[in-house]
Design an enzyme around this catalytic site. Sequence first.
Site, PDB file in Angstrom:
ATOM      1  N   ASP A 102       0.822  -1.227   0.000  1.00 47.59           N
ATOM      2  CA  ASP A 102       0.000   0.000   0.000  1.00 47.59           C
ATOM      3  C   ASP A 102       0.846   1.263   0.000  1.00 47.59           C
ATOM      4  O   ASP A 102       0.389   2.319   0.416  1.00 47.59           O
ATOM      5  CB  ASP A 102      -0.970  -0.004   1.193  1.00 47.59           C
ATOM      6  CG  ASP A 102      -0.323   0.528   2.458  1.00 47.59           C
ATOM      7  OD1 ASP A 102       0.878   0.261   2.672  1.00 47.59           O
ATOM      8  OD2 ASP A 102      -1.019   1.220   3.217  1.00 47.59           O
ATOM      9  N   GLU A 103       2.062   1.159  -0.474  1.00 46.87           N
ATOM     10  CA  GLU A 103       3.008   2.248  -0.297  1.00 46.87           C
ATOM     11  C   GLU A 103       3.894   2.389  -1.521  1.00 46.87           C
ATOM     12  O   GLU A 103       4.394   1.387  -2.035  1.00 46.87           O
ATOM     13  CB  GLU A 103       3.915   1.813   0.848  1.00 46.87           C
ATOM     14  CG  GLU A 103       4.260   2.768   1.901  1.00 46.87           C
ATOM     15  CD  GLU A 103       5.268   2.076   2.791  1.00 46.87           C
ATOM     16  OE1 GLU A 103       6.336   2.642   2.962  1.00 46.87           O
ATOM     17  OE2 GLU A 103       5.005   0.960   3.274  1.00 46.87           O
TER      18      GLU A 103
HETATM   19  P1  TTP Z   1       0.483   0.335   6.894  1.00 42.81           P
HETATM   20  O1  TTP Z   1       0.533   1.311   5.771  1.00 42.81           O
HETATM   21  O2  TTP Z   1       1.574   0.370   7.904  1.00 42.81           O
HETATM   22  O3  TTP Z   1      -0.887   0.461   7.698  1.00 42.81           O
HETATM   23  P2  TTP Z   1      -2.330   0.826   7.191  1.00 42.81           P
HETATM   24  O4  TTP Z   1      -2.347   1.166   5.741  1.00 42.81           O
HETATM   25  O5  TTP Z   1      -3.263  -0.275   7.582  1.00 42.81           O
HETATM   26  O6  TTP Z   1      -2.710   2.075   8.073  1.00 42.81           O
HETATM   27  P3  TTP Z   1      -2.135   3.556   7.967  1.00 42.81           P
HETATM   28  O7  TTP Z   1      -1.155   3.568   6.817  1.00 42.81           O
HETATM   29  O8  TTP Z   1      -3.333   4.413   7.699  1.00 42.81           O
HETATM   30  O9  TTP Z   1      -1.509   3.833   9.286  1.00 42.81           O
HETATM   31  O10 TTP Z   1       0.445  -1.124   6.308  1.00 42.81           O
HETATM   32  C1  TTP Z   1      -0.254  -1.452   5.111  1.00 42.81           C
HETATM   33  C2  TTP Z   1      -0.913  -2.801   5.223  1.00 42.81           C
HETATM   34  O11 TTP Z   1       0.048  -3.787   5.551  1.00 42.81           O
HETATM   35  C3  TTP Z   1      -1.954  -2.865   6.314  1.00 42.81           C
HETATM   36  O12 TTP Z   1      -3.235  -2.452   5.867  1.00 42.81           O
HETATM   37  C4  TTP Z   1      -1.906  -4.286   6.736  1.00 42.81           C
HETATM   38  C5  TTP Z   1      -0.499  -4.727   6.453  1.00 42.81           C
HETATM   39  N1  TTP Z   1       0.276  -4.782   7.724  1.00 42.81           N
HETATM   40  C6  TTP Z   1       0.388  -6.007   8.352  1.00 42.81           C
HETATM   41  O13 TTP Z   1      -0.110  -7.020   7.856  1.00 42.81           O
HETATM   42  N2  TTP Z   1       1.073  -6.061   9.541  1.00 42.81           N
HETATM   43  C7  TTP Z   1       1.629  -4.970  10.139  1.00 42.81           C
HETATM   44  O14 TTP Z   1       2.223  -5.066  11.227  1.00 42.81           O
HETATM   45  C8  TTP Z   1       1.506  -3.705   9.465  1.00 42.81           C
HETATM   46  C9  TTP Z   1       2.096  -2.464  10.088  1.00 42.81           C
HETATM   47  C10 TTP Z   1       0.810  -3.676   8.268  1.00 42.81           C
HETATM   48 MG    MG Z   2      -0.972   2.465   4.911  1.00 44.67          MG
END
Ligand code: TTP
Ligand code: MG
Length: 379
Positions: A102-103
């Site tokens: 997601d990045e």
């Molecule tokens: P993130 O971008 O860290 O988290 P997010 O998108 O859910 O929330 P936000 O960015 O708004 O703070 O991670 C992206 C995805 O990766 C997340 O939706 C689920 C997965 N993930 C895990 O499976 N385990 C983890 O420990 C983290 C941090 C993320």
């Molecule tokens: Mg995120």
Amino acid sequence: MRIIAHVDMDAFFAAVEQRDNPELKGKPVIVGGQGPRGVVSTCSYEARKFKVRSAMPMAQAKKLCPHGIFLPGNMKRYQEVSREVFEVLNRFTPIVEVASVDEAFLDLTGATHFYNSLEELGEALQAEIKKETSLTASVGIAPNKFLAKLASDWRKPQGLTIIRPEEVAEFLKTLPLEKLWGVGPVTCRTLKQYGFNTAGDLASVPLERLEAILGKKTGKVLWELAQGHDPRPVEVEREAKSMGQEQTFQVDLSAAEVKAPLAQLAGKVGRRLRKEGLAASTITLKARYSDFKTVTRSRSFSTPIYDDDTIFQVAWEMLKELPTAKKYRLVGVTASNLVSKRQLSLFAEPCQDDLLATLDKLKAKYGNQVVVRGREIGG
Ligand code: TTP
Ligand code: MG
């Protein structure tokens, strides 16, 4: 000067669930492993109000948020949506680095002249993502990757933060050490013992002082980051698309005789995956018969894998399904559809991971033969 953006989707897995099922909108949705040792993968911002966080044990999340909606997650679906997001990003520039599901980093240096301001550019990114996927993203724009990532994280969800060159020093002055790229708990503790608490503290001493404490390499990297310098380019294809290992035999082997070498190949592929922090959604078996005819068989999973046992089992099953009378000149195992392991905490098995990490370390230090599993020698 470069213009780099970091785009990070908001509560990604949970947001996809809410989008696909409108009944979940506005509710605390928690995605993660449902087993006794399951951990939270992510949760919607509604659930974050109850202090539920990523990587927290599920049992704890249930205590904090008993009325939450708990879902097991669907990695395949998240990857599909992820691709939709990256397609949108590619409309802005071809220089897109996929950092995780997601990045992404974008080098927008050549794209800025289409916009009146960086704000307008950032808003356009968010609006286009929203229009195409109905999901929201947070965006950071800055002169380099390190600062862009800090910026996207600054205000979430739906944040847009721009760090201009003249604002960098102010931004870093109070930034906690933990936020510096590559500062783990150990380095952090060391630095705190020497009285450093923020990036600004590191930036205020001569480079030699940090080199003396942390060694030349780490010292320099952190000192540069603390000044707001980060030369790393946005790399379009950072992750390998696949990784494979194959072996040609001195003499043709029967299926039963192929079992041991196949296990060794699976082990090598598993080790490379873990070294890169990746897991595979697809395993492909390649087999060349004694008559040189070559066949491949593939199998895909919704839960990506990275452990030797599973890779071997999958490859071995595919081999057993080939015609039994054949003799083999070569076999190969390839892992593809790779995802970063951080995305997998949904499925993590801590004990198995510890064992694998220990075996990997031993093999890196003493060579492949130091620990051999039974099946690798025909057991
Ligand atoms: P993130 O971008 O860290 O988290 P997010 O998108 O859910 O929330 P936000 O960015 O708004 O703070 O991670 C992206 C995805 O990766 C997340 O939706 C689920 C997965 N993930 C895990 O499976 N385990 C983890 O420990 C983290 C941090 C993320
Ligand atoms: Mg995120």
